[in-house]
Design a protein around this motif. Structure first.
Motif, short mmCIF file in Angstrom:
data_model
loop_
_atom_site.label_atom_id
_atom_site.label_comp_id
_atom_site.label_asym_id
_atom_site.label_seq_id
_atom_site.Cartn_x
_atom_site.Cartn_y
_atom_site.Cartn_z
N ASN A 1 0.81 -1.21 0.00
CA ASN A 1 0.00 0.00 0.00
C ASN A 1 0.85 1.27 0.00
O ASN A 1 0.31 2.37 -0.16
CB ASN A 1 -0.93 0.02 1.22
CG ASN A 1 -1.98 -1.08 1.16
OD1 ASN A 1 -2.44 -1.44 0.08
ND2 ASN A 1 -2.34 -1.61 2.32
N SER B 62 3.99 3.77 -1.40
CA SER B 62 4.60 4.10 -2.69
C SER B 62 6.02 3.55 -2.76
O SER B 62 6.65 3.26 -1.75
CB SER B 62 4.62 5.62 -2.87
OG SER B 62 5.56 6.20 -1.98
N GLN B 63 6.53 3.44 -3.97
CA GLN B 63 7.88 2.94 -4.19
C GLN B 63 8.92 3.85 -3.53
O GLN B 63 9.91 3.37 -2.96
CB GLN B 63 8.15 2.84 -5.70
CG GLN B 63 9.46 2.16 -6.05
CD GLN B 63 9.48 0.68 -5.66
OE1 GLN B 63 8.43 0.06 -5.54
NE2 GLN B 63 10.66 0.14 -5.45
N ASP B 64 8.71 5.16 -3.58
CA ASP B 64 9.66 6.10 -2.98
C ASP B 64 9.75 5.92 -1.48
O ASP B 64 10.85 5.97 -0.89
CB ASP B 64 9.26 7.54 -3.31
CG ASP B 64 9.53 7.92 -4.76
OD1 ASP B 64 10.31 7.18 -5.42
OD2 ASP B 64 8.95 8.92 -5.24
#
Length: 505
Positions: A338, A340-342
């Motif tokens: 859930n 974000s990739q960052d």
């Protein structure tokens, strides 16, 4: 001539570094005591060695009787239907376990441990892999019991015990509303952290009794030496260090498939699923991939030690603390997909750098023959002999060596002995104490051992002592118990650290 003397010396000295391999729990999670006792009983029948025989109570005999038990679950391709496992019939295991428990309970009655030992074993009872599983299973009617000695295919339903205390002084018994004192402490932290140049000495002083959950991530980064005290430099430092870490990933991670790194990567791959197996968070494939990258990159960049089993545990507190910065609910059940990739990249890089800072101070624990651990275990023995001669002599009487239980305490920094929420609280103090992980930990281990002196003195055989020390009942510990433990450890440090004549015999 010198080489002959050297060979004879190693032959005579069975307790030197080369013999530490069978230390229980140093490289494997503890097994259920009932399962281990079943192995002891079955193997002793085959070997026709009476259990009461003096030699049978020694560590080396005990190791021979149980050496095969510790390998269960290590290999994914293991076939439990093979002939070598035919003797582990579920009915035989059930009957033997029940008989051992019944006999053991008749020898002595102890308030905490006899309750489970004397309980009737239901007909549907199945052997559970670890003592932690057993404790949690008995406390919940919804727990799914697995088939005997079958590998876990999916996450079982378990009662959830809070992983991270939401309030710094919260005990395991519940989450009370934040008190005025706690609000004041939180405000004090916020003032320190927001000042132009954070006073690190003052921050350490405030962190010693515990760090509030809301400010723990940034406080740990500062106390680890990862984040600068100057607020203007923090954003750029984080950006640079995170980019540097992922540069290492691009440079080194593909080399895991090369032949000379195969053993390292394979061992990491085996150990990752063992990391906190009772917490669903750490069984998620994405989290396990993050841990694999962190551990492999650290091993590549530290060839003096490389990867050693036990280092995998040291990532978890940092990962949980930095994850809690982005998650309001309890993180033990949080689905990291859930995020974000960052955000995931930031958590991964910060966990890597903070773990690296920690290991820089205790790397001799993980170099060849692990001399740092050897020295610390010897120091613990010396310390306990001074502060509680009765416990020390009890160990000597029943031939229990400190290396047999304290190796794991030093190798994993007590992480296998305490719930993760307690480890996080413990590390608040370790990071605020000078040389907390390398020096103060010794006194925490001494205080932890003496905490169980009554239970230790009640045990009157080698096997009972070792089972107790490897399965201490801390599953419901919280911040209150850790606070008392740390207070006793500080008292011991105050008495002995600067008084070498008190420390030595």
């Amino acid at each position: 001539m010198a080489s002959e003397n050297s060979k004879q010396f190693w032959k005579r000295s069975a307790k030197l570094p080369g013999s530490i391999q069978p230390v229980y729990g140093a490289q494997h999670p503890p097994l259920d005591p009932r399962l281990t006792k079943h192995f002891i009983k079955e193997r002793s029948k085959v070997n026709a060695v009476p259990l009461k025989n003096k030699k049978a109570s020694s560590f080396h005999e005990f190791a021979r009787n149980t050496s095969d038990a510790w390998d269960i679950g290590d290999d994914e391709e293991e076939d439990f239907s093979s002939p070598s496992f035919q003797t582990l019939n579920s009915k035989v295991a059930l009957a033997t376990a029940a008989q051992v428990l019944e006999n053991h309970s008749k020898l002595r009655i102890k308030p905490e441990r006899s309750q489970s030992a004397t309980a009737d074993v239901p007909a549907s009872y199945k052997v559970i892999k670890s003592s932690s599983d057993a404790q949690l299973s008995r406390n919940s009617s919804d727990t799914c019991l697995r088939n005997p000695l079958h590998k876990q295919q999916s996450l079982p339903l378990r009662p959830i015990i809070p992983l991270v205390a939401r309030i710094s002084d919260q005990n395991a018994s519940g989450a009370p509303p934040m008190t005025v004192r706690e609000k004041t402490r939180l405000e004090k932290f916020r003032q320190l952290l927001s000042s132009h140049n954070t006073d690190l000495d003052e921050l350490r002083k405030c962190s010693w009794p515990g760090v509030p959950r809301e400010v723990r991530p940034v406080t740990w980064r500062l106390l680890s030496g990862y984040l600068p005290a100057n607020t203007e430099r923090r954003k750029l430092t984080l950006q640079r260090k995170r980019e540097e870490y992922f540069g290492f990933i691009e440079q080194y991670y593909d080399s895991r498939n090369e032949e000379h790194h195969q053993d390292t990567y394979r061992q990491i791959h085996i150990d990752i699923p063992r990391t906190n197996p009772l917490i669903p968070l750490f069984q998620q494939p994405l989290v396990q991939e993050i841990f694999e990258r962190i551990l492999f990159i650290w091993a590549i960049r530290h060839p003096a030690s490389g990867y050693v089993q036990g280092i995998n545990d040291l990532v978890t507190p940092f990962f949980v603390v930095f994850l809690s910065e982005y998650v309001e609910e309890d993180v033990e059940n949080f689905d990291v997909t859930n995020l974000s990739q960052d955000i995931l990249r930031s958590i991964e890089a910060d966990s890597f750098w903070c773990m690296s800072k920690l290991l820089d101070g205790i790397q001799d624990n993980y170099t060849f023959a692990q001399p740092g651990i050897q020295k610390k275990v010897k120091a613990l023995e010396e310390l306990v002999s001074r502060i509680d001669g009765q416990v020390h002599n009890h160990f000597r009487k029943y031939e229990v060596e400190y290396l047999q239980f304290a190796f794991r305490w030093m190798n994993n920094l007590l992480m296998r002995e305490l719930p993760l929420r307690c480890t996080i609280r413990l590390w608040d103090t370790y990071q605020s104490e000078p040389e907390g992980f390398s020096h103060f930990h010794l006194y925490v281990c001494a205080a932890f051992l003496i905490k169980w002196r009554k239970e230790i003195l009640d045990e009157e055989d080698f096997q009972g002592l070792l089972m107790l020390l490897q399965n201490l009942p801390t599953i419901h510990w919280g911040n209150e118990e850790i606070g008392l433990l740390l207070a006793e450890a500080y008292r011991l440090k105050y008495m002995f650290a600067d008084a070498p004549n008190h420390y030595r015999r």
